[in-house]
Write a protein that holds these residues in place. Structure first.
Motif, PDB file in Angstrom:
ATOM      1  N   LYS B  68       0.835  -1.205   0.000  1.00 43.99           N
ATOM      2  CA  LYS B  68       0.000   0.000   0.000  1.00 43.99           C
ATOM      3  C   LYS B  68       0.868   1.253   0.000  1.00 43.99           C
ATOM      4  O   LYS B  68       0.567   2.223  -0.699  1.00 43.99           O
ATOM      5  CB  LYS B  68      -0.932  -0.008   1.224  1.00 43.99           C
ATOM      6  CG  LYS B  68      -2.036   0.997   1.093  1.00 43.99           C
ATOM      7  CD  LYS B  68      -3.237   0.665   1.976  1.00 43.99           C
ATOM      8  CE  LYS B  68      -4.368   1.646   1.654  1.00 43.99           C
ATOM      9  NZ  LYS B  68      -5.510   1.511   2.531  1.00 43.99           N
ATOM     10  N   ALA B  71       2.054   1.654  -3.439  1.00 36.95           N
ATOM     11  CA  ALA B  71       0.980   2.121  -4.326  1.00 36.95           C
ATOM     12  C   ALA B  71       0.782   3.619  -4.212  1.00 36.95           C
ATOM     13  O   ALA B  71       0.790   4.360  -5.203  1.00 36.95           O
ATOM     14  CB  ALA B  71      -0.328   1.396  -3.968  1.00 36.95           C
ATOM     15  N   MET B  72       0.637   4.054  -2.983  1.00 38.11           N
ATOM     16  CA  MET B  72       0.392   5.482  -2.721  1.00 38.11           C
ATOM     17  C   MET B  72       1.542   6.327  -3.248  1.00 38.11           C
ATOM     18  O   MET B  72       1.337   7.368  -3.883  1.00 38.11           O
ATOM     19  CB  MET B  72       0.257   5.636  -1.194  1.00 38.11           C
ATOM     20  CG  MET B  72      -0.154   6.998  -0.754  1.00 38.11           C
ATOM     21  SD  MET B  72      -1.919   7.207  -0.982  1.00 38.11           S
ATOM     22  CE  MET B  72      -2.064   8.945  -0.629  1.00 38.11           C
ATOM     23  N   MET B  75       1.816   6.346  -7.178  1.00 34.67           N
ATOM     24  CA  MET B  75       0.759   7.146  -7.810  1.00 34.67           C
ATOM     25  C   MET B  75       0.988   8.635  -7.605  1.00 34.67           C
ATOM     26  O   MET B  75       0.585   9.438  -8.421  1.00 34.67           O
ATOM     27  CB  MET B  75      -0.598   6.761  -7.253  1.00 34.67           C
ATOM     28  CG  MET B  75      -1.089   5.436  -7.798  1.00 34.67           C
ATOM     29  SD  MET B  75      -2.863   5.280  -7.527  1.00 34.67           S
ATOM     30  CE  MET B  75      -2.961   3.642  -6.918  1.00 34.67           C
ATOM     31  N   ALA B  81       1.829   7.747 -16.927  1.00 31.48           N
ATOM     32  CA  ALA B  81       0.851   6.661 -16.842  1.00 31.48           C
ATOM     33  C   ALA B  81       1.348   5.519 -15.957  1.00 31.48           C
ATOM     34  O   ALA B  81       0.553   4.804 -15.355  1.00 31.48           O
ATOM     35  CB  ALA B  81       0.529   6.131 -18.237  1.00 31.48           C
ATOM     36  N   PRO B  84      -0.163   5.558 -12.005  1.00 32.58           N
ATOM     37  CA  PRO B  84      -1.418   4.880 -11.684  1.00 32.58           C
ATOM     38  C   PRO B  84      -1.426   3.392 -12.041  1.00 32.58           C
ATOM     39  O   PRO B  84      -2.109   2.612 -11.366  1.00 32.58           O
ATOM     40  CB  PRO B  84      -2.466   5.641 -12.504  1.00 32.58           C
ATOM     41  CG  PRO B  84      -1.759   6.665 -13.287  1.00 32.58           C
ATOM     42  CD  PRO B  84      -0.348   6.765 -12.801  1.00 32.58           C
ATOM     43  N   LEU B  85      -0.675   2.999 -13.060  1.00 33.76           N
ATOM     44  CA  LEU B  85      -0.680   1.578 -13.444  1.00 33.76           C
ATOM     45  C   LEU B  85       0.037   0.732 -12.386  1.00 33.76           C
ATOM     46  O   LEU B  85      -0.536  -0.221 -11.852  1.00 33.76           O
ATOM     47  CB  LEU B  85      -0.035   1.395 -14.816  1.00 33.76           C
ATOM     48  CG  LEU B  85      -0.857   1.951 -15.986  1.00 33.76           C
ATOM     49  CD1 LEU B  85      -0.038   1.975 -17.274  1.00 33.76           C
ATOM     50  CD2 LEU B  85      -2.134   1.140 -16.192  1.00 33.76           C
ATOM     51  N   THR B  88      -1.854   1.042  -9.031  1.00 34.71           N
ATOM     52  CA  THR B  88      -3.034   0.182  -8.942  1.00 34.71           C
ATOM     53  C   THR B  88      -2.629  -1.267  -8.746  1.00 34.71           C
ATOM     54  O   THR B  88      -3.262  -2.007  -7.977  1.00 34.71           O
ATOM     55  CB  THR B  88      -3.897   0.335 -10.208  1.00 34.71           C
ATOM     56  OG1 THR B  88      -4.244   1.707 -10.360  1.00 34.71           O
ATOM     57  CG2 THR B  88      -5.170  -0.486 -10.100  1.00 34.71           C
ATOM     58  N   LEU B  91      -1.730  -1.599  -5.197  1.00 36.47           N
ATOM     59  CA  LEU B  91      -2.919  -1.408  -4.355  1.00 36.47           C
ATOM     60  C   LEU B  91      -3.800  -2.666  -4.349  1.00 36.47           C
ATOM     61  O   LEU B  91      -4.264  -3.120  -3.302  1.00 36.47           O
ATOM     62  CB  LEU B  91      -3.726  -0.211  -4.864  1.00 36.47           C
ATOM     63  CG  LEU B  91      -4.987   0.140  -4.074  1.00 36.47           C
ATOM     64  CD1 LEU B  91      -4.644   0.475  -2.624  1.00 36.47           C
ATOM     65  CD2 LEU B  91      -5.708   1.320  -4.716  1.00 36.47           C
ATOM     66  N   ARG B  92      -4.004  -3.232  -5.539  1.00 38.18           N
ATOM     67  CA  ARG B  92      -4.826  -4.447  -5.614  1.00 38.18           C
ATOM     68  C   ARG B  92      -4.128  -5.615  -4.923  1.00 38.18           C
ATOM     69  O   ARG B  92      -4.774  -6.452  -4.286  1.00 38.18           O
ATOM     70  CB  ARG B  92      -5.106  -4.807  -7.081  1.00 38.18           C
ATOM     71  CG  ARG B  92      -5.920  -3.759  -7.835  1.00 38.18           C
ATOM     72  CD  ARG B  92      -7.388  -3.815  -7.495  1.00 38.18           C
ATOM     73  NE  ARG B  92      -8.133  -2.786  -8.197  1.00 38.18           N
ATOM     74  CZ  ARG B  92      -8.762  -2.948  -9.365  1.00 38.18           C
ATOM     75  NH1 ARG B  92      -8.741  -4.131  -9.971  1.00 38.18           N
ATOM     76  NH2 ARG B  92      -9.412  -1.946  -9.927  1.00 38.18           N
ATOM     77  N   ALA B 121      -7.509  -3.230 -15.653  1.00 41.19           N
ATOM     78  CA  ALA B 121      -8.667  -2.359 -15.418  1.00 41.19           C
ATOM     79  C   ALA B 121      -8.303  -0.894 -15.672  1.00 41.19           C
ATOM     80  O   ALA B 121      -9.070  -0.139 -16.261  1.00 41.19           O
ATOM     81  CB  ALA B 121      -9.173  -2.532 -13.991  1.00 41.19           C
ATOM     82  N   ARG B 122      -7.128  -0.513 -15.215  1.00 45.74           N
ATOM     83  CA  ARG B 122      -6.726   0.891 -15.325  1.00 45.74           C
ATOM     84  C   ARG B 122      -6.296   1.235 -16.752  1.00 45.74           C
ATOM     85  O   ARG B 122      -6.643   2.278 -17.287  1.00 45.74           O
ATOM     86  CB  ARG B 122      -5.593   1.166 -14.347  1.00 45.74           C
ATOM     87  CG  ARG B 122      -5.344   2.616 -14.088  1.00 45.74           C
ATOM     88  CD  ARG B 122      -6.525   3.264 -13.383  1.00 45.74           C
ATOM     89  NE  ARG B 122      -6.595   2.913 -11.986  1.00 45.74           N
ATOM     90  CZ  ARG B 122      -7.712   2.490 -11.374  1.00 45.74           C
ATOM     91  NH1 ARG B 122      -8.828   2.345 -12.043  1.00 45.74           N
ATOM     92  NH2 ARG B 122      -7.712   2.209 -10.091  1.00 45.74           N
ATOM     93  N   GLY B 123      -5.521   0.355 -17.365  1.00 46.01           N
ATOM     94  CA  GLY B 123      -4.939   0.672 -18.674  1.00 46.01           C
ATOM     95  C   GLY B 123      -5.767   0.167 -19.846  1.00 46.01           C
ATOM     96  O   GLY B 123      -5.517   0.536 -20.982  1.00 46.01           O
TER      97      GLY B 123
END
Lengths: 247, 214
Positions: B68, B71-72, B75, B81, B84-85, B88, B91-92, B121-123
């Motif tokens: 986590k 991830a934070m 991002m 790009a 966030p890729l 995410t 994060l997942r 999902a994101r890309g």
């Protein structure tokens, strides 16, 4: 308390500029810029976007507008981090036009769904929006209204058999129906229970009114139906005749 | 002798990832310059350097907390790009492992699958479009196969990293369908996707983190 807006851009200046512009048309709406990286460089920052979402949602929800590519991904990621709150919506809309349409819609007291829709239809084809997409459902039974507006030619204000209230007005102020009055009109009309068209476009949409490019001397053919039709046409008349306070 | 996949492993993984990204910064820049805008190496280096600072400031207590944190940070600091890729993905993975103090092989396989699904999902990319997914999907499948065969977590990681490396190489002859490289059409042929390359590096770092005699 109105729906707030978050403006996400790769550029700190661009986000701040969009907020500045939209604020002109929506003085009571919370508009929060989330542009650039934490150090001000070009890019998007999850922290900035998440913070902005928190500030923009003051209880009525928030709508998020983004510029390009990874700004969308960052906004989606921020929503995921926040547990996908139902009150924060991501609009698939052009940044500047969408932000202005959304701000005016929020100013008029629309729900988050309504504000999001206003942003997403900001650039919809003029006639398609005025007659089809936006009003399609509610418009049933009022088909004759379009005919009246289109084919009836110049009309004085009168109540039609089908309940439509119409007026033919001439813009007298030098600037015509530019951004500020368009926003003011759309905002006030947006708060009424009315279907109103001005020269064939949705009178509750600031972007649609602006697409008319109506200059001084232009005639506006106004046609309204619904419980507030008379009040709405009276409002447009008084505003136009007062030159939107610009005379 | 391999380590268990605990919080210490997760921290070592992130630190080794930062080191390998820094080491390959120029190589990733070169890959990205060929078919993108040339910022992948620098962006990733900035993101992982920031992870090092956060690990020092507040060492995470579980693998999930480490993911986590990653991830934070990615991002917020990467900018392009990839932020966030990868963000995410971590994060997942964090959600998939929950509060576990140690990952068994099935949890590891589930975390890798969740990470891959997050990137998809994101890309909105699929296998064969010359993206990170071309490294991640074979890695996920290899880990799942290893888990099904009763391998230990370190062996499953090894299988995943090896598959990711082959997957990254498999992007060389592809035409890009997503991102800036997609504007190049056939000119992207012959160049490795930078995101697939960095994905393979990071997954290999996870293997080293499990091997290291700390």
């Amino acid at each position: 308390m109105s729906v707030g807006l978050v403006i996400v851009s790769h550029s700190e200046k661009l986000a701040a500029g969009v907020v500045e512009l939209a604020a002109q048309m929506a003085p009571d709406v919370v508009l929060v810029a989330a542009g650039g990286m934490d150090d001000g460089g070009i890019g998007t920052s999850l922290e900035k976007v998440m913070t902005a979402m928190g500030l923009a949602d003051t209880g009525a929800g928030a709508v998020v507008l983004t510029d390009l590519g990874s700004a969308v991904m960052t906004a989606e990621s921020a929503l995921e981090f926040l547990g996908s709150p139902e009150t924060v919506l991501l609009a698939d809309a052009p940044l500047v036009e969408g932000a202005i349409a959304a701000a005016v819609s929020a100013q008029s007291g629309a729900s988050a769904d309504g504000v999001c829709k206003a942003a997403e239809t900001a650039l919809a084809p003029v006639r398609a929006t005025a007659v089809g997409e936006v009003h399609g459902v509610e418009h049933q039974g009022n088909e004759s209204q379009d005919g009246a507006a289109q084919d009836g030619g110049p009309q004085k204000a009168e109540s039609q058999d089908d309940g439509a209230v119409t007026a033919l007005l001439t813009l007298i102020n030098p600037m015509g129906l530019h951004a500020r009055p368009a926003a003011a009109l759309a905002g006030q009309l947006g708060a009424m229970d009315v279907e109103i068209e001005v020269n064939g476009v949705d009178g509750q949409s600031v972007m649609m009114l602006m697409t008319l490019g109506a200059a001084q001397g232009t005639e506006l053919n106004v046609c309204a139906t619904g419980p507030d039709a008379q009040r709405a046409v009276d409002l447009v008349r008084s505003q136009v005749e007062a030159g939107f306070g610009e005379l | 002798m391999s380590h268990t996949l605990d919080a210490a492993w997760a921290q070592r993984w992130l630190r080794l990832s930062a080191a390998v990204i820094a080491e390959n910064r120029m190589a990733l820049i070169e890959l990205d310059r060929a078919i993108g805008d040339g910022d992948h190496g620098e962006n990733m280096d900035r993101g992982f350097s920031a992870i090092l600072e956060k690990l020092d400031a507040e060492p995470p207590a579980t693998p999930g907390a480490a993911f986590k944190l990653a991830a934070m940070t990615l991002m917020s600091k990467v900018g392009g790009a990839a932020g966030p890729l990868y963000g995410t993905a971590f994060l997942r993975a964090a959600t998939a492992v929950g509060d576990a103090t140690e990952l068994d092989v099935s949890t590891l396989a589930a975390a890798l699958a969740a990470a891959r699904d997050g990137v998809v999902a994101r890309g909105k990319a699929e296998v064969g479009e010359k993206t990170m997914i071309d490294a991640w999907t074979p890695a996920v499948e290899a880990a799942a196969a290893a888990a099904a065969a009763g391998a230990d977590p370190a062996a499953a990681l090894e299988a995943a990293a090896t598959a990711a490396e082959a997957g990254a190489i498999s992007t060389d002859p592809l035409i890009a369908r997503k991102g800036r490289a997609s504007y190049l059409g056939e000119r992207a042929i012959g160049h490795r996707d930078p995101g697939a390359a960095s994905s393979a590096l990071i997954l290999r770092a996870a293997v080293h983190a499990a091997e290291d005699e700390a």
